[in-house]
Design an enzyme around this catalytic site. Structure first.
Site, PDB file in Angstrom:
ATOM      1  N   SER A   1     -11.421  -1.263   0.871  1.00  0.00           N
ATOM      2  CA  SER A   1     -10.060  -1.151   1.415  1.00  0.00           C
ATOM      3  C   SER A   1      -9.996  -1.686   2.828  1.00  0.00           C
ATOM      4  CB  SER A   1      -9.604   0.311   1.422  1.00  0.00           C
ATOM      5  OG  SER A   1      -9.080   0.686   0.183  1.00  0.00           O
ATOM      6  N   ASP A  49       0.843  -1.184   0.000  1.00  0.00           N
ATOM      7  CA  ASP A  49       0.000   0.000   0.000  1.00  0.00           C
ATOM      8  C   ASP A  49       0.884   1.241   0.000  1.00  0.00           C
ATOM      9  OD1 ASP A  49      -2.269   1.880   0.714  1.00  0.00           O
ATOM     10  OD2 ASP A  49      -3.292  -0.030   1.015  1.00  0.00           O
ATOM     11  N   HIS A  78      -3.018   5.601   3.978  1.00  0.00           N
ATOM     12  CA  HIS A  78      -4.015   4.553   3.754  1.00  0.00           C
ATOM     13  C   HIS A  78      -3.522   3.193   4.244  1.00  0.00           C
ATOM     14  CE1 HIS A  78      -6.204   1.701   0.986  1.00  0.00           C
ATOM     15  NE2 HIS A  78      -7.208   2.495   1.269  1.00  0.00           N
TER      16      HIS A  78
END
Length: 470
Positions: free
Chosen positions: A377, A171, A207
Site C-alpha cells: 500500500s 482509496d 488508509h
C-alpha cells in the site's frame, strides 16, 4: 439398464447448470451462501469462490459491447432494462430478479457483438496494508542508514518536483483538509455514499490519507514531503462493493484529465469489467497517450500465478508494485509472480514509512502523521510519485514510454536472477527516480521531433504548465 444410463447422463449434465461466471475466459465456480458479512443486503444472493472470496449478486449486469445496435438486440431478447452507460464500451443493465442474473450473463456473452457480461458484483475490497519536519526520517526518499536503498529522489528534484501533473488516489478515508495535503488537492469525490461528496471513512480507516501523503504531500516546511510534492491530486473514495460505481470513478477521472492513478487495494477477482476500463484508460486516456494505473500487488506472500488468483494488479493494463525494504531486499510480505512490474520502498517492521494521517484523534494516531505505515500500500503511491516526476520532466511521453524509462533505470536489487531484465519477485527492479528523470529529459519526443535539452526544456515545461492551467 435405463437407471444406469439416466444416472450417467445426470452426472455429466448437472455441472453445466452449476452457479458460476466467466471472467478472462475462465469459468469461476460459485458456492451459494445464506448471507455475507461486509456486503450490504439489498435483495441479494450470496456466493463464495474456491478461495473464499465472497460475492453478492443482485439484479444488475455489466455488459461490454462496442456495437450498441447489437446491445439493444440483446436487451430486447432477454428483456433487460437499460440503467446507464458506464464508459464507451460498458453498460449497466437490470434483470427481472437476482435468481436469473448468472444464467443470463452466460447467455448474453454468447450473443454476437457482446464481448462479455457478468453481474455487477458486490465485492468487499481488501485494503493493502499491514496494519517537512519529518523529512530526515523519510528513508524511502533519502536513506542515510543504508545509502542507495531508496528511490534517489534528490537527484530528480534538481529538475522537477512534479509540476504540471495530475494524479489520483482511489482509496478509503482521504483527509482533504490535512495541513500537508490541502494545497495539492484540486478535486474530490465519494462513489460509496450518495449523500456525501467527501472521500471520508465510515469505519475510521484513513488508509487513503497515508497513501496520498507518500505520493504528493506538499513541500511547505511542516510534516512530511511526498515523492512529487508539486503534483496535484484528486482524492476519490471508492465504493465499498459496487463495481459499477468503481468503473464510473475511473471513467470520470479520465474525463477530468488525470495522468496517473494509484490504487492500494484489491479483491483477488480481476473482473472483465475492471480489465475493460483499465484498457480504456491505458489506451485512450491523456488524449491517447495513456494513463498510468498503479496497483499494490498485495501483502500475503502470495504467488500470484497460482491457479484461481486473478487480481486487479495482474491486469496487463496496470502496473503491479511490490515492496522493498530499507536494505534493498524484497519485503517478506510482498506478493510475487509474473505480473510484478516493479518494486518500491514499502518498509518492514525494522524500518517503517512515515506519512500523513487523518487530522487529530480520528486517525491512526492523534498527531496528524503516521510513523508506522508499511506494505505494498505504501509502495504503490511511491511508484506513482516516481511516474509523476517522469511526466513532469517530459510531459509528452506516452504511457509505454514512461514504462520503458522505468524499466531501463530501475536498480536490480535482491538476491534473485534477472532474466531479460526482470524476475518474479522484483519485476524490473526497485524504481530510481533520479535515473528515470535524467533519462526522461533526454528521451526522444515523437511530437516535437527533438530530444529535450537544456535549451528547450524550459519552453516545453512552460507549454505543459499552460496546458494544465487551462
Amino acid at each position: 439398464m435405463f437407471t444406469r444410463v439416466y444416472f450417467i447422463m445426470f452426472f455429466f449434465v448437472a455441472p453445466l447448470f452449476s452457479d458460476h461466471y466467466i471472467s478472462g475466459g475462465k469459468r469461476i465456480e460459485l458456492t451459494p451462501l445464506k448471507s455475507s458479512r461486509g456486503i450490504h443486503d439489498r435483495n441479494t444472493l450470496y456466493y463464495a469462490d474456491s478461495h473464499g472470496t465472497r460475492y453478492g449478486v443482485t439484479d444488475q449486469i455489466i455488459i461490454c459491447s462496442e456495437d450498441e445496435t447489437r446491445l439493444q438486440n440483446s436487451l430486447r431478447k432477454y428483456r433487460l432494462k437499460f440503467i446507464r452507460k458506464l464508459s464507451d464500451t460498458l453498460f449497466l443493465c437490470k434483470t427481472a430478479t437476482p435468481k436469473e442474473t448468472l444464467s443470463l450473463c452466460e447467455a448474453i456473452t454468447q450473443e454476437r457483438g457482446i464481448k462479455f457480461a457478468h453481474p455487477n458484483f458486490l465485492l468487499k475490497k481488501r485494503v493493502r496494508q499491514i496494519t517537512d519536519h519529518y523529512y530526515k526520517r523519510e528513508w524511502h526518499l533519502n536513506n542515510r542508514s543504508h545509502p542507495g536503498a531508496d528511490i534517489d529522489v534528490k537527484k530528480a528534484w534538481q529538475y522537477t518536483k512534479g509540476e504540471g501533473v495530475i494524479a489520483a488516489i482511489i482509496d478509503e478515508g482521504i483527509d482533504i483538509a490535512h495541513e500537508d495535503l490541502k494545497a495539492n488537492i484540486i478535486g474530490f469525490a465519494n462513489y460509496d455514499d450518495p449523500d456525501s461528496n467527501y472521500p471520508d471513512s465510515k469505519t475510521g480507516n484513513w488508509h487513503g490519507t497515508a497513501c496520498a501523503g507518500l505520493l504528493a504531500a506538499a513541500e511547505n516546511g511542516i510534516g512530511v514531503v511526498g515523492v512529487a510534492p508539486k503534483t496535484k491530486l484528486y482524492a476519490v473514495r471508492y465504493s465499498d462493493n459496487d463495481i459499477a460505481q468503481d468503473i464510473k470513478a475511473f471513467n470520470d477521472l479520465m474525463q477530468k484529465g488525470v495522468d496517473i492513478i494509484s490504487n492500494s487495494w484489491g479483491s483477488y477477482t480481476n473482473l472483465d469489467a475492471y480489465n475493460e476500463i483499465f484498457k480504456t484508460l491505458a489506451t485512450r486516456g491523456r488524449n491517447g497517450k495513456g494513463i498510468l494505473i498503479f496497483f499494490a500487488s498485495g501483502n500475503d506472500s502470495q504467488d500470484m500465478d497460482e491457479p484461481g488468483i486473478d487480481d486487479e494488479s495482474e491486469s496487463p493494463y496496470v502496473l503491479s508494485i511490490g515492496a522493498s525494504t530499507n536494505r534493498d531486499k524484497i519485503a517478506y510480505y510482498s506478493n510475487y509472480g509474473s505480473s510484478i512490474d516493479f518494486v518500491a520502498p514499502g518498509g518492514n517492521s525494522d524500518a517503517e514509512l512515515i506519512t500523513t494521517d487523518a487530522t487529530g484523534s480520528k486517525g491512526y494516531t492523534s498527531r496528524n502523521y503516521n510513523k508506522h505505515f508499511i506494505g505494498t500500500s505504501a509502495a504503490a503511491p511511491v511508484a506513482a510519485g516516481v511516474a509523476a516526476l517522469i511526466l513532469s520532466a517530459n510531459p509528452e511521453l506516452t504511457r509505454d514510454e514512461v514504462i520503458d524509462i522505468m524499466k531501463k533505470t530501475s536498480d536490480k536489487i535482491g538476491s534473485y536472477n534477472y532474466i531479460n531484465g526482470r524476475n518474479d519477485y522484483a519485476g524490473y527492479g526497485r524504481l530510481n527516480a533520479g535515473k528515470a528523470v535524467k533519462m526522461a529529459r533526454s528521451y526522444y519526443l515523437r511530437t516535437h521531433g527533438v530530444p529535450i535539452s537544456t535549451d528547450n526544456f524550459a519552453h516545453i515545461m512552460f507549454e505543459s504548465v499552460q496546458k494544465f492551467s487551462n
